[in-house]
Design a protein around this motif. Structure first.
Motif, PDB file in Angstrom:
ATOM      1  N   PRO A 244       4.712  10.934  -8.080  1.00  0.00           N
ATOM      2  CA  PRO A 244       5.503  11.599  -8.996  1.00  0.00           C
ATOM      3  C   PRO A 244       4.733  11.917 -10.514  1.00  0.00           C
ATOM      4  N   LEU A 245       3.808  11.131 -10.649  1.00  0.00           N
ATOM      5  CA  LEU A 245       3.262  10.684 -12.086  1.00  0.00           C
ATOM      6  C   LEU A 245       2.784  12.325 -12.611  1.00  0.00           C
TER       7      LEU A 245
ATOM      8  N   TYR B 242      -1.806   4.210  -5.114  1.00  0.00           N
ATOM      9  CA  TYR B 242      -1.644   4.935  -6.283  1.00  0.00           C
ATOM     10  C   TYR B 242      -2.590   6.001  -6.766  1.00  0.00           C
ATOM     11  N   ARG B 243      -3.763   5.998  -6.563  1.00  0.00           N
ATOM     12  CA  ARG B 243      -4.805   7.105  -6.855  1.00  0.00           C
ATOM     13  C   ARG B 243      -4.525   8.054  -5.596  1.00  0.00           C
TER      14      ARG B 243
ATOM     15  N   LEU C  33       0.740  -1.233  -0.077  1.00  0.00           N
ATOM     16  CA  LEU C  33       0.121   0.026  -0.026  1.00  0.00           C
ATOM     17  C   LEU C  33       0.884   1.174  -0.145  1.00  0.00           C
ATOM     18  N   MET C  34       1.918   1.159   0.815  1.00  0.00           N
ATOM     19  CA  MET C  34       2.641   2.567   0.964  1.00  0.00           C
ATOM     20  C   MET C  34       3.653   2.662  -0.314  1.00  0.00           C
ATOM     21  N   LEU C  35       4.011   1.642  -0.797  1.00  0.00           N
ATOM     22  CA  LEU C  35       4.602   1.744  -2.227  1.00  0.00           C
ATOM     23  C   LEU C  35       3.900   1.973  -3.452  1.00  0.00           C
ATOM     24  N   GLY C  36       2.682   1.725  -3.395  1.00  0.00           N
ATOM     25  CA  GLY C  36       1.776   2.299  -4.414  1.00  0.00           C
ATOM     26  C   GLY C  36       1.464   3.739  -4.082  1.00  0.00           C
ATOM     27  N   PHE C  37       1.373   4.260  -2.999  1.00  0.00           N
ATOM     28  CA  PHE C  37       1.566   5.735  -2.767  1.00  0.00           C
ATOM     29  C   PHE C  37       2.694   6.582  -3.354  1.00  0.00           C
TER      30      PHE C  37
ATOM     31  N   VAL D 149      -2.468  13.533  -4.037  1.00  0.00           N
ATOM     32  CA  VAL D 149      -1.637  14.472  -3.710  1.00  0.00           C
ATOM     33  C   VAL D 149      -1.030  15.381  -4.275  1.00  0.00           C
ATOM     34  N   SER D 150      -0.454  14.644  -5.668  1.00  0.00           N
ATOM     35  CA  SER D 150       0.482  15.550  -6.450  1.00  0.00           C
ATOM     36  C   SER D 150      -0.152  16.349  -7.505  1.00  0.00           C
TER      37      SER D 150
END
Length: 455
Positions: free
Chosen positions: A45-46, A174-175, A36-40, A180-181
């Motif tokens: 950065p996308l 990931y979403r 989950l944390m790696l998905g974030f 956030v970005s």
């Protein structure tokens, strides 16, 4: 049906349904939380080299022609399979020895990503768009490299019982990282401006904050443990030269897949499964604007109820993948993501109504998230050999992008020729080839041959 399949089916029928507490417990497993944390970290950065950067450039007065060309900085995301064999095969000095094969690459790529974001932060779009382009290209390259490693780490570290929860957690996080970005970054920049910083400095510090958030992924990588499958693969190739390992990773990923029964049908299915989503998705924004909504109407609903629907759909997809067989899950995902396009056909008939737009966006995002999680589960099941997990997964995702990038390019002409209600009805029908392939693969027992990750 063979005897083992009959036994498995009978067991599935007699197995009691898992309680909500048992389901929640799976999502709280340490390996799932790591994913989950790696998905974030992957989703964050996308937008920094995409939509958020374009807002910065627009506010800096960069002309539209130059802004349009910045779509090209996303090229590393589609070509990442070219250097994925290096990630599978090569050691990073100090990092591999200190952290292991996958974790070493994770920490290394994240530190480079932080450096690239900081480099982009100190550029000036108004004075040097070329340097901005180079910075954005570096961010996209480091981000896509991180994606390569995270995908391999996720596939190799999660046991079969946690794969579905891991997929759902990864897609949801990931979403959130993307949110956030985009919206988060814009709020942060506005906050700095409101505190008295000049606009250029506000954007710089906004990107510095985003670079700092990448450390969430770095800390996660340090806390995680190296996947056992990866460690065994590393030991198996220890005697080989670096060049030989790269050669085996590059060619092995391709030929290992082609040795499967019905390999070409499986590849065609990978290309076509998300075609219905891509075909309609390319025209969603022009459709909403064309029938009379404003950009703000669309943005508020997409960033509000749309995000919530996507997160709920991701976890619903995880439940489906955990509850049913892979083939059944793909049927559910394939059908619901196609039928959801009818919500836009209904919106075209209703006209300008914010509640109708919210319903259409929510149902589309919810159903497409279900399809995405199940599709990721299928791609993960295809990547069974940790000697080249990163390369194989990168190749498959590149194939999946063909529908989004090329096959759906005719959507505008179809919409112009047919009108919006008929266009979205057609976007449902374009799912039929993938469902025919799914039936064929299921009949040929393709899914029964997909087992857990092995060396």
């Amino acid at each position: 049906m063979t005897a083992p399949e009959a036994t498995a089916a009978a067991t599935e029928k007699t197995k009691p349904a898992a309680s909500w507490r048992e389901g929640l417990a799976v999502y709280l497993q340490p390996r799932v939380l790591i994913v989950l944390m790696l998905g974030f970290s992957s989703g964050l950065p996308l937008a920094l080299s995409g939509s958020t950067l374009l807002v910065w450039m627009s506010e800096s007065g960069v002309d539209l022609g130059t802004i349009g060309l910045f779509a090209l900085v996303g090229t590393p995301y589609t070509l990442k399979f070219l250097w994925a064999p290096l990630v599978d095969a090569l050691h990073v000095p100090f990092f591999t020895r200190a952290f292991g094969r996958r974790r070493g690459w994770l920490v290394f790529s994240q530190l480079l990503l932080i450096g690239a974001i900081l480099l982009l932060a100190v550029t000036d779009p108004a004075r040097s768009p070329l340097f901005v382009a180079l910075g954005a290209l570096l961010v996209a390259t480091m981000s896509s490299t991180q994606d390569i490693v995270v995908d391999a780490f996720r596939v190799e570290s999660l046991p079969e019982s946690e794969q579905a929860a891991g997929m759902a957690s990864y897609v949801a996080a990931y979403r959130i990282g993307m949110l956030v970005s985009t919206a988060g970054a814009l709020f942060i920049v506005s906050g700095f401006e409101g505190s008295g910083y000049p606009r250029g400095a506000a954007w710089m510090w906004g990107y510095v904050v985003m670079a700092a958030l990448v450390l969430i992924g770095t800390v996660t990588a340090l806390v995680a443990t190296e996947p056992k499958q990866s460690a065994r693969a590393e030991a198996a190739t220890q005697a080989d030269s670096a060049l030989m390992r790269v050669f085996h990773a590059a060619l092995g990923a391709f030929f290992d897949f082609l040795r499967r029964k019905e390999a070409w049908a499986a590849l065609a299915f990978v290309v076509l499964f998300k075609f219905t989503d891509a075909f309609s998705g390319n025209m969603t924004v022009p459709f909403v604007i064309d029938i009379g909504f404003t950009r703000n109407d669309y943005a508020v609903i997409v960033k509000g109820v749309g995000v919530v629907a996507t997160l709920l759909g991701g976890f619903a997809g995880g439940y489906v993948a955990r509850r049913y067989s892979l083939a059944t899950s793909l049927w559910i995902g394939g059908v619901v993501q196609a039928i959801s396009n009818l919500s836009f056909a209904w919106l075209a008939l209703v006209g300008v109504n914010e509640w109708a737009l919210a319903v259409a966006i929510s149902s589309d995002n919810f159903c497409n998230a279900i399809g995405t999680v199940i599709f990721v589960a299928y791609l993960s099941a295809l990547c069974q050999n940790p000697l080249h997990t990163a390369t194989q997964y990168a190749l498959l995702t590149a194939l999946a992008a063909v529908a989004r990038t090329y096959l759906s390019s005719s959507a505008g002409y179809v919409a112009k020729a047919t009108g919006w209600p008929m266009f979205f009805a057609i976007s449902v029908l374009v799912a039929i080839p993938s469902l025919v392939l799914l039936a064929w693969l299921q009949r040929r027992k393709h899914f029964g041959e997909l087992g857990p990750v092995r060396v």
